[in-house]
Design a protein around this motif. Structure first.
Motif, PDB file in Angstrom:
ATOM      1  N   UNK A  34       0.792  -1.233   0.000  1.00 61.46           N
ATOM      2  CA  UNK A  34       0.000   0.000   0.000  1.00 61.46           C
ATOM      3  C   UNK A  34       0.821   1.279   0.000  1.00 61.46           C
ATOM      4  N   UNK A  35       2.118   1.194   0.276  1.00 57.03           N
ATOM      5  CA  UNK A  35       2.956   2.391   0.282  1.00 57.03           C
ATOM      6  C   UNK A  35       3.426   2.709  -1.140  1.00 57.03           C
ATOM      7  N   UNK A  36       3.685   3.974  -1.438  1.00 55.53           N
ATOM      8  CA  UNK A  36       4.260   4.314  -2.746  1.00 55.53           C
ATOM      9  C   UNK A  36       5.676   3.764  -2.861  1.00 55.53           C
ATOM     10  N   UNK A  37       6.193   3.765  -4.067  1.00 53.52           N
ATOM     11  CA  UNK A  37       7.522   3.207  -4.333  1.00 53.52           C
ATOM     12  C   UNK A  37       8.578   4.291  -4.211  1.00 53.52           C
ATOM     13  N   UNK A  38       9.775   3.887  -3.873  1.00 56.26           N
ATOM     14  CA  UNK A  38      10.854   4.847  -3.656  1.00 56.26           C
ATOM     15  C   UNK A  38      11.674   5.110  -4.911  1.00 56.26           C
ATOM     16  N   UNK A  39      11.678   4.171  -5.838  1.00 55.47           N
ATOM     17  CA  UNK A  39      12.531   4.302  -7.023  1.00 55.47           C
ATOM     18  C   UNK A  39      11.797   4.860  -8.244  1.00 55.47           C
ATOM     19  N   UNK A  40      10.475   4.749  -8.279  1.00 53.68           N
ATOM     20  CA  UNK A  40       9.674   5.224  -9.411  1.00 53.68           C
ATOM     21  C   UNK A  40       8.371   5.825  -8.878  1.00 53.68           C
ATOM     22  N   UNK A  41       7.830   6.781  -9.632  1.00 52.17           N
ATOM     23  CA  UNK A  41       6.469   7.250  -9.402  1.00 52.17           C
ATOM     24  C   UNK A  41       5.584   6.507 -10.387  1.00 52.17           C
ATOM     25  N   UNK A  42       4.514   5.900  -9.882  1.00 51.60           N
ATOM     26  CA  UNK A  42       3.698   5.041 -10.748  1.00 51.60           C
ATOM     27  C   UNK A  42       2.219   5.329 -10.568  1.00 51.60           C
ATOM     28  N   UNK A  43       1.564   5.674 -11.676  1.00 54.91           N
ATOM     29  CA  UNK A  43       0.119   5.853 -11.729  1.00 54.91           C
ATOM     30  C   UNK A  43      -0.482   4.766 -12.620  1.00 54.91           C
ATOM     31  N   UNK A  44      -1.655   4.291 -12.234  1.00 51.82           N
ATOM     32  CA  UNK A  44      -2.474   3.470 -13.124  1.00 51.82           C
ATOM     33  C   UNK A  44      -3.657   4.313 -13.575  1.00 51.82           C
ATOM     34  N   UNK A  45      -3.873   4.382 -14.875  1.00 50.49           N
ATOM     35  CA  UNK A  45      -5.053   5.074 -15.402  1.00 50.49           C
ATOM     36  C   UNK A  45      -6.234   4.124 -15.272  1.00 50.49           C
ATOM     37  N   UNK A  46      -7.207   4.502 -14.450  1.00 57.27           N
ATOM     38  CA  UNK A  46      -8.288   3.598 -14.075  1.00 57.27           C
ATOM     39  C   UNK A  46      -9.520   3.779 -14.954  1.00 57.27           C
ATOM     40  N   UNK A  80       0.039   0.059  -4.132  1.00 53.35           N
ATOM     41  CA  UNK A  80       0.968   1.179  -4.094  1.00 53.35           C
ATOM     42  C   UNK A  80       0.928   2.089  -5.297  1.00 53.35           C
ATOM     43  N   UNK A  81      -0.088   1.942  -6.143  1.00 56.19           N
ATOM     44  CA  UNK A  81      -0.184   2.747  -7.356  1.00 56.19           C
ATOM     45  C   UNK A  81      -1.030   3.987  -7.106  1.00 56.19           C
ATOM     46  N   UNK A  82      -0.593   5.119  -7.648  1.00 60.41           N
ATOM     47  CA  UNK A  82      -1.457   6.277  -7.694  1.00 60.41           C
ATOM     48  C   UNK A  82      -2.502   6.080  -8.772  1.00 60.41           C
ATOM     49  N   UNK A  83      -3.540   6.882  -8.734  1.00 59.44           N
ATOM     50  CA  UNK A  83      -4.595   6.801  -9.744  1.00 59.44           C
ATOM     51  C   UNK A  83      -4.520   8.012 -10.664  1.00 59.44           C
ATOM     52  N   UNK A  84      -4.441   7.742 -11.948  1.00 55.89           N
ATOM     53  CA  UNK A  84      -4.624   8.770 -12.974  1.00 55.89           C
ATOM     54  C   UNK A  84      -6.098   8.730 -13.333  1.00 55.89           C
TER      55      UNK A  84
END
Length: 391
Positions: A34-46, A80-84
Motif C-alpha cells: 500500500x505504500x508508494x515506491x521509492x525508485x519510481x512514481x507510478x500511476x495506473x489510469x483507471x 501502491x499505485x497512484x490513480x490517474x
C-alpha cells in the motif's frame, strides 16, 4: 459444452473456427504494497464501471456504478499505485460526459485523501460542445483546471480535440498552453496522446512530423519547467521516448504512456529511466507492484521476471484499433472478480470480438493475474455463449 470448460482446463475459440485447450494456471498470492515506491512514481489510469441497470447506450449520459468504480481504485491503492483519474482509460471522449467526470474526480480525490494515495486527474475541454477559437479553448481548459484543483487533485493537462481542430500553427498550441500553465497553482502533468489512441489528435503541436512536433513540445516544457511535474507521452515509440527523456529539463519527469514497451522504459539504462502513467497498470496491478518492489530493492533480475510476463497481455489489450483498449481493461477487471458485470458506458463492451476477449483470458491466465481461474473461465463462457459460440 460452452467454451469447453472443465476442471483445470478451458477450450478457447479461434477466428477460423478451431479450438485450443489451455491449462488453468494456479492463482498467485500477490503481496500487498500500500505504500508508494521509492525508485519510481507510478500511476495506473483507471477505468469506470458502468451501472448494469443504467441506460448505457451510445450517446446517452453515463450511468456509473460508483461503489464498484471506487472499489477498483482501492484495489490499485492496495498495490501502491497512484490513480490517474478521468483519463482516456475512463472513456473521456468515448462515452463519459462532463457531469459524470466531475463526480468521478470529486469522489476519487476524496477517497485518495482518505487512503493517503496519490491522484492526478485529467483536465481538458470536453465539457464544451463547440469552441471556435484558440482563446475559447484556453478558457475551457482553465475551467476544468479550476475544477480539478478545487477537488484536491493534481492536474493532468490532456490533449484537446477542440485545439487540434481550431489550431492553425504551432504558435496556436503554444498560446493556449502558455495561458494554462501561467495560471495553474501547482506543477501539472502534460499529456501528449498520440493518434493511435485518438485519431482526432493527429498533427498535435502543429505538425504531423513527430520531430517537428517534439521540438515545439520541448520548447514549451523548457519555458514552463517550474510549472510541470512531468510529461506523459503516448506515442508507442520507445526510441522517441528515450530521446525526449534525455532532452527534458532537470526535475521534469517522463511518465511513460507506452503500453508496448514499458518494461525497458521503466527499467532505464542505469542513469535515466521513465516513471509510469499507464492504462496497462490497471490490468496488471499486482504484477506491476511486484516489479516496482524489485526495483526499490535494486534487483533488476527480479524486476524483469515480474514485469516481462505481462507484456503479451498488454500488447494484445492495446492492439489496433488501439483506442478500444478500454474494453480489454474492463474485461480483465470482470474476469478478476473486481466488478459484477461486463457492461461499459456507451455500450463499449461490444468494441472487441469474442476471439480477442478469449485471447485476453489466455494471456491473463498465463501471467497468473486471475485470482480465481475457474470463475474467470466461467465468465468467459458466458460471453461466448451470449455470442452464439459453442463447441
Amino acid at each position: 459444452m460452452t467454451a469447453g470448460i472443465s476442471t483445470g482446463t478451458c477450450d478457447l475459440p479461434a477466428a477460423d473456427g478451431s479450438w485450443r485447450t489451455v491449462e488453468l494456471c494456479a492463482p498467485r498470492a500477490w503481496q500487498d504494497h500500500p505504500q508508494p515506491y521509492t525508485s519510481r512514481v507510478a500511476f495506473a489510469a483507471a477505468h469506470v464501471v458502468a451501472d448494469p441497470l443504467g441506460e448505457n447506450v451510445p450517446g446517452a449520459p453515463a450511468a456509473v456504478d460508483w461503489e464498484t468504480t471506487l472499489a477498483f481504485r482501492r484495489h490499485l491503492f492496495r498495490y501502491g499505485l497512484g490513480v490517474a483519474e478521468a483519463m482516456d482509460t475512463a472513456q473521456r471522449n468515448m462515452g463519459i460526459d462532463w457531469p459524470a467526470v466531475q463526480e468521478l474526480i470529486t469522489r476519487s480525490a476524496a477517497q485518495a485523501r482518505e487512503f493517503g494515495a496519490r491522484i492526478a486527474s485529467g483536465a481538458g475541454t470536453d465539457h464544451r460542445l463547440v469552441l471556435s477559437t484558440v482563446a475559447e479553448v484556453a478558457e475551457a481548459y482553465l475551467e476544468q483546471v479550476e475544477f480539478v484543483e478545487g477537488a484536491g487533485s493534481q492536474v493532468i493537462v490532456m490533449a484537446s480535440r477542440h485545439l487540434a481542430a481550431v489550431a492553425r500553427s504551432a504558435e496556436d498550441y503554444l498560446s493556449v498552453y502558455d495561458t494554462v500553465l501561467g495560471q495553474v497553482r501547482e506543477p501539472v502533468i502534460l499529456h501528449w496522446l498520440g493518434e493511435a489512441f485518438d485519431p482526432q489528435l493527429s498533427g498535435y503541436w502543429g505538425s504531423a512530423d513527430v520531430d517537428t512536433a517534439t521540438a515545439t513540445f520541448l520548447g514549451l516544457v523548457r519555458q514552463h519547467a517550474d510549472k510541470i511535474d512531468g510529461v506523459k507521452v503516448s506515442l508507442l515509440s520507445a526510441d522517441h521516448e528515450k530521446g525526449l527523456r534525455a532532452a527534458l529539463p532537470a526535475g521534469v519527469r517522463l511518465y511513460t504512456g507506452d503500453d508496448f514497451n514499458y518494461p525497458e522504459l521503466i527499467r532505464g539504462d542505469g542513469s535515466v529511466h521513465s516513471d509510469a502513467l499507464l492504462g496497462a497498470f490497471a490490468a496488471i496491478a499486482p504484477a506491476a507492484s511486484a516489479a516496482l518492489s524489485a526495483l526499490d530493492d535494486g534487483d533488476l533480475d527480479r524486476y524483469d521476471a515480474e514485469i516481462n510476463p505481462t507484456v503479451a497481455l498488454s500488447r494484445h489489450i492495446f492492439a489496433r484499433p488501439t483506442f478500444y483498449y478500454k474494453t480489454g481493461i474492463a474485461f480483465v477487471s470482470w474476469l478478476s472478480g473486481l466488478q459484477p458485470g461486463f457492461t461499459m458506458i456507451g455500450g463499449l463492451q461490444s468494441a472487441r470480438s469474442v476471439v480477442h476477449l478469449a485471447r485476453i483470458f489466455e494471456l491473463a491466465n498465463e501471467a497468473r493475474l486471475l485470482p480465481d481461474p475457474e470463475l474467470a473461465a466461467h465468465r468467459l463462457g458466458l460471453v461466448l455463449a451470449a455470442a452464439g459460440v459453442s463447441r
